[in-house]
Design a protein around this motif. Structure first.
Motif, PDB file in Angstrom:
ATOM      1  N   GLN A   5      77.885 102.983 125.286  1.00 37.29           N
ATOM      2  CA  GLN A   5      77.385 104.376 126.153  1.00 37.29           C
ATOM      3  C   GLN A   5      77.890 105.490 126.718  1.00 37.29           C
ATOM      4  OE1 GLN A   5      79.853 100.335 129.225  1.00 37.29           O
ATOM      5  NE2 GLN A   5      77.570 100.513 129.787  1.00 37.29           N
ATOM      6  N   ILE A   6      78.840 106.125 125.616  1.00 36.06           N
ATOM      7  CA  ILE A   6      78.820 106.924 125.829  1.00 36.06           C
ATOM      8  C   ILE A   6      79.278 108.041 125.029  1.00 36.06           C
ATOM      9  CG2 ILE A   6      80.755 107.089 127.669  1.00 36.06           C
ATOM     10  CD1 ILE A   6      83.083 107.290 126.123  1.00 36.06           C
ATOM     11  N   MET A   7      78.696 106.767 123.566  1.00 36.19           N
ATOM     12  CA  MET A   7      79.221 108.147 121.969  1.00 36.19           C
ATOM     13  C   MET A   7      77.865 108.842 122.278  1.00 36.19           C
ATOM     14  SD  MET A   7      77.907 105.244 119.179  1.00 36.19           S
ATOM     15  CE  MET A   7      76.179 104.326 119.884  1.00 36.19           C
ATOM     16  N   SER A   8      77.710 110.227 121.202  1.00 41.19           N
ATOM     17  CA  SER A   8      76.676 110.467 120.750  1.00 41.19           C
ATOM     18  C   SER A   8      76.302 109.906 119.396  1.00 41.19           C
ATOM     19  CB  SER A   8      77.213 112.178 120.565  1.00 41.19           C
ATOM     20  OG  SER A   8      77.960 112.453 121.224  1.00 41.19           O
ATOM     21  N   THR A   9      75.106 110.064 119.075  1.00 38.96           N
ATOM     22  CA  THR A   9      74.164 109.116 118.542  1.00 38.96           C
ATOM     23  C   THR A   9      72.697 110.035 118.270  1.00 38.96           C
ATOM     24  OG1 THR A   9      73.376 107.273 117.878  1.00 38.96           O
ATOM     25  CG2 THR A   9      73.327 107.511 120.069  1.00 38.96           C
ATOM     26  N   PRO A  10      72.395 109.826 117.044  1.00 38.12           N
ATOM     27  CA  PRO A  10      72.466 109.761 115.121  1.00 38.12           C
ATOM     28  C   PRO A  10      74.273 110.390 115.126  1.00 38.12           C
ATOM     29  CG  PRO A  10      70.977 110.606 115.627  1.00 38.12           C
ATOM     30  CD  PRO A  10      70.775 110.572 116.806  1.00 38.12           C
ATOM     31  N   ALA A  11      74.932 109.806 114.785  1.00 40.40           N
ATOM     32  CA  ALA A  11      75.900 111.158 113.861  1.00 40.40           C
ATOM     33  C   ALA A  11      75.344 112.096 113.024  1.00 40.40           C
ATOM     34  CB  ALA A  11      76.915 109.743 113.623  1.00 40.40           C
ATOM     35  N   VAL A  12      75.568 113.284 113.498  1.00 41.95           N
ATOM     36  CA  VAL A  12      75.021 114.276 112.818  1.00 41.95           C
ATOM     37  C   VAL A  12      75.998 114.248 111.248  1.00 41.95           C
ATOM     38  CG1 VAL A  12      74.923 116.831 112.394  1.00 41.95           C
ATOM     39  CG2 VAL A  12      74.863 115.754 114.264  1.00 41.95           C
ATOM     40  N   THR A  13      75.110 114.157 110.004  1.00 41.23           N
ATOM     41  CA  THR A  13      75.808 114.202 108.787  1.00 41.23           C
ATOM     42  C   THR A  13      75.921 115.197 107.634  1.00 41.23           C
ATOM     43  OG1 THR A  13      74.204 113.349 107.311  1.00 41.23           O
ATOM     44  CG2 THR A  13      75.469 111.456 108.664  1.00 41.23           C
ATOM     45  N   ILE A  35      81.119 116.397 112.245  1.00 41.71           N
ATOM     46  CA  ILE A  35      80.679 116.328 111.425  1.00 41.71           C
ATOM     47  C   ILE A  35      80.428 115.045 110.282  1.00 41.71           C
ATOM     48  CG2 ILE A  35      78.329 116.897 109.264  1.00 41.71           C
ATOM     49  CD1 ILE A  35      78.436 120.074 110.609  1.00 41.71           C
ATOM     50  N   VAL A  36      80.011 114.049 110.223  1.00 42.11           N
ATOM     51  CA  VAL A  36      80.995 113.286 109.495  1.00 42.11           C
ATOM     52  C   VAL A  36      79.802 113.612 108.217  1.00 42.11           C
ATOM     53  CG1 VAL A  36      80.542 110.535 109.463  1.00 42.11           C
ATOM     54  CG2 VAL A  36      80.845 111.533 111.514  1.00 42.11           C
ATOM     55  N   VAL A  37      81.256 113.302 107.517  1.00 37.89           N
ATOM     56  CA  VAL A  37      80.910 113.628 105.712  1.00 37.89           C
ATOM     57  C   VAL A  37      80.158 112.150 104.777  1.00 37.89           C
ATOM     58  CG1 VAL A  37      81.427 114.813 103.705  1.00 37.89           C
ATOM     59  CG2 VAL A  37      81.888 115.569 105.557  1.00 37.89           C
ATOM     60  N   VAL A  38      79.243 112.042 104.197  1.00 38.19           N
ATOM     61  CA  VAL A  38      78.384 111.122 104.026  1.00 38.19           C
ATOM     62  C   VAL A  38      78.060 111.826 102.370  1.00 38.19           C
ATOM     63  CG1 VAL A  38      77.704 109.613 105.202  1.00 38.19           C
ATOM     64  CG2 VAL A  38      76.245 111.759 104.705  1.00 38.19           C
ATOM     65  N   ASP A  39      78.418 110.314 101.571  1.00 34.95           N
ATOM     66  CA  ASP A  39      78.099 110.406 100.370  1.00 34.95           C
ATOM     67  C   ASP A  39      77.694 108.901  99.402  1.00 34.95           C
ATOM     68  OD1 ASP A  39      77.535 111.221  97.670  1.00 34.95           O
ATOM     69  OD2 ASP A  39      79.942 111.065  97.237  1.00 34.95           O
ATOM     70  N   PRO A  40      77.016 108.352  99.561  1.00 40.70           N
ATOM     71  CA  PRO A  40      76.251 108.320 100.830  1.00 40.70           C
ATOM     72  C   PRO A  40      76.673 107.845 102.102  1.00 40.70           C
ATOM     73  CG  PRO A  40      75.685 105.687  98.984  1.00 40.70           C
ATOM     74  CD  PRO A  40      76.965 107.516  98.228  1.00 40.70           C
ATOM     75  N   GLY A  41      78.214 106.400 101.611  1.00 37.05           N
ATOM     76  CA  GLY A  41      78.577 106.144 103.146  1.00 37.05           C
ATOM     77  C   GLY A  41      79.389 107.122 103.341  1.00 37.05           C
ATOM     78  N   MET A  42      80.379 106.709 104.642  1.00 37.53           N
ATOM     79  CA  MET A  42      81.115 107.556 104.838  1.00 37.53           C
ATOM     80  C   MET A  42      82.740 107.971 104.185  1.00 37.53           C
ATOM     81  SD  MET A  42      83.308 108.215 108.401  1.00 37.53           S
ATOM     82  CE  MET A  42      85.432 107.667 108.292  1.00 37.53           C
ATOM     83  N   VAL A  43      82.359 109.595 103.578  1.00 36.98           N
ATOM     84  CA  VAL A  43      83.566 109.442 102.901  1.00 36.98           C
ATOM     85  C   VAL A  43      84.658 110.437 103.568  1.00 36.98           C
ATOM     86  CG1 VAL A  43      82.131 108.968 100.636  1.00 36.98           C
ATOM     87  CG2 VAL A  43      82.196 111.582 101.984  1.00 36.98           C
ATOM     88  N   GLY A  44      84.285 111.111 104.271  1.00 33.42           N
ATOM     89  CA  GLY A  44      85.112 112.719 105.533  1.00 33.42           C
ATOM     90  C   GLY A  44      84.674 112.568 106.993  1.00 33.42           C
ATOM     91  N   ILE A  45      85.057 113.479 107.403  1.00 34.82           N
ATOM     92  CA  ILE A  45      84.881 114.175 108.733  1.00 34.82           C
ATOM     93  C   ILE A  45      85.321 115.280 108.295  1.00 34.82           C
ATOM     94  CG2 ILE A  45      86.895 113.692 110.297  1.00 34.82           C
ATOM     95  CD1 ILE A  45      84.681 113.098 112.589  1.00 34.82           C
ATOM     96  N   VAL A  46      84.613 116.505 108.950  1.00 36.06           N
ATOM     97  CA  VAL A  46      85.105 117.787 108.522  1.00 36.06           C
ATOM     98  C   VAL A  46      85.238 118.851 110.329  1.00 36.06           C
ATOM     99  CG1 VAL A  46      82.863 119.048 108.013  1.00 36.06           C
ATOM    100  CG2 VAL A  46      84.816 119.611 107.863  1.00 36.06           C
ATOM    101  N   THR A  47      85.534 119.037 110.788  1.00 35.78           N
ATOM    102  CA  THR A  47      85.743 119.516 112.230  1.00 35.78           C
ATOM    103  C   THR A  47      85.880 121.258 112.022  1.00 35.78           C
ATOM    104  OG1 THR A  47      88.407 119.865 112.964  1.00 35.78           O
ATOM    105  CG2 THR A  47      87.204 117.655 113.029  1.00 35.78           C
ATOM    106  N   ARG A  48      85.705 122.096 113.033  1.00 35.18           N
ATOM    107  CA  ARG A  48      86.366 122.985 113.080  1.00 35.18           C
ATOM    108  C   ARG A  48      86.897 123.823 112.857  1.00 35.18           C
ATOM    109  NH1 ARG A  48      83.493 122.946 118.965  1.00 35.18           N
ATOM    110  NH2 ARG A  48      85.480 122.302 119.091  1.00 35.18           N
TER     111      ARG A  48
END
Length: 140
Positions: A5-13, A35-48
């Protein structure tokens, strides 16, 4: 209240081989802090913060650095859209993070942030912030 109910969608990858300059451009364009890092599935997340820390530590330009150089790839904490917002806040506090990818089975369906939680549970945000400040005082 549930995470869905509160999440942002779709996730930016973004892919791990993209430059950090590309990642920053995407963050600015989308007005997001990770940003969620994908290759092709999620492999990590990178923040400011990851980007700033990596650029400062290496002294290299954002065009010379890749997303894979800055991303968090181990033990990325995830939640389900059917988790309660309180459970997401607890995970943020326990793992000292401000953002959680949201997965339904193996599918990335969104991202929930501390700001999203703040709108629903403002009292919990102070607890999360205190935890994060302790983490930052201890060297990131």
């Amino acid at each position: 209240m549930l995470v869905k109910q509160i999440m942002s969608t779709p996730a930016v990858t973004i892919g791990p081989s993209a430059t950090l300059r590309e990642a920053v451009g995407t963050m600015l364009e989308e007005q997001i802090g990770s940003i969620v890092v994908v290759d092709p599935g999620m492999v990590g997340i990178v923040t400011r913060s990851d980007i700033l820390r990596t650029q400062h530590q290496t002294g290299l330009s954002l065009e010379e650095l890749r997303v894979q150089d800055a991303m968090t790839s181990e033990d990325v904490v995830k939640v389900s859209p059917t988790n309660g917002v309180d459970e997401a806040a607890e995970a943020m506090t326990e793992h000292e993070v401000k953002r959680l990818p949201v997965f339904e089975g193996i599918d990335l369906v969104g991202v929930v942030t501390m700001n999203d939680v703040a709108r629903c549970l403002p009292d919990r945000v102070d607890e999360i912030r205190r935890t994060l400040k302790r983490k930052n005082k201890d060297g990131w």
